[in-house]
Enzyme design. Structure first.
Site, PDB file in Angstrom:
ATOM      1  CG  ASP A 274      32.944  27.413  41.909  1.00 27.45           C
ATOM      2  OD1 ASP A 274      32.125  27.929  41.141  1.00 27.45           O
ATOM      3  OD2 ASP A 274      32.629  26.634  42.826  1.00 27.45           O
TER       4      ASP A 274
ATOM      5  CG  ASP B 273      27.429  29.423  44.220  1.00 27.01           C
ATOM      6  OD1 ASP B 273      26.547  29.848  44.981  1.00 27.01           O
ATOM      7  OD2 ASP B 273      27.619  29.889  43.071  1.00 27.01           O
TER       8      ASP B 273
END
Length: 212
Positions: free
Chosen positions: A9, A11
């Site tokens: 991922d 963020d």
């Protein structure tokens, strides 16, 4: 030694920031957007619905905001070391994100990532419209993308590693060979194979047998 595909991922995982919140701060909607983001990452609201609501608050921003926000982004400690270790062992590193290509593209190029995929914000005449272009990268899309990239790399899904922190990562984490919760929210803490609570992604290397 098997080759690994590591899919992260972005963020609050690859980077220390939540990009939608940085963009929202520029639009004056930061507090409201941060609240929606927290609910989405805890799985309390539908991701696509929450994303479109947050993006709508960006309408009217100049596309120059991408450069301004890009300068605020900070790479998570240990990322360069982790990428080097995986690549030196013949593996690949990728990111798939509910965030935005406009911010991720230069980061991915800087880090030398092998694959990356994210959402794209609509810009008309140099101004954000508050809409998205194309299909939304949600939890299902993240899982599908991990499978696609594993096939392209020629490794079984059992030789993939998914690293994430929020509910939007759960579907790819459910199918991967190793699911790593990185400073994770409650839903991920319940499902991950391994939890990392120190924000240093070089910790991933010993798990893969790449550093003692």
């Amino acid at each position: 030694m098997p080759r690994f595909l590591v899919v992260l991922d972005v963020d609050s995982t690859l980077i220390e920031n939540e990009v939608i919140e940085l963009l929202a701060d520029a639009a004056g909607s930061g507090r409201a957007v941060a609240e929606i983001t927290a609910r989405a990452m805890n799985g309390e609201v539908d991701f696509e619905e929450s994303l479109r609501a947050r993006v709508a608050t960006l309408a009217g921003l100049s596309e120059s905001v991408f450069g301004e926000v890009g300068r605020l982004v900070r790479i998570t400690p240990g990322v360069p070391e982790m990428i080097a270790g995986v690549r030196d062992a013949g593996g690949r590193v990728a990111v798939v994100s509910g965030g935005f290509h406009e911010i991720i593209d230069p980061i991915a190029a800087q880090l030398g990532l092998d694959y990356w995929r994210a959402n794209r914000l609509e810009v008309v005449d140099g101004v954000l419209t508050g809409e998205l272009v194309g299909a939304v990268i949600d939890g299902t899309a993240k899982a599908d993308t991990l499978i696609e990239w594993a096939a392209d790399f020629g490794v079984p899904v059992a030789h993939t590693v998914a690293v994430g922190d929020g509910a939007n990562d759960l579907q790819m984490m459910a199918i991967t060979g190793l699911a790593v919760g990185f400073d994770a929210k409650a839903p991920v803490r319940d499902e991950a194979d391994v939890l990392m609570d120190v924000r240093d992604l070089s910790q991933l290397l010993p798990l893969l047998g790449l550093r003692g």
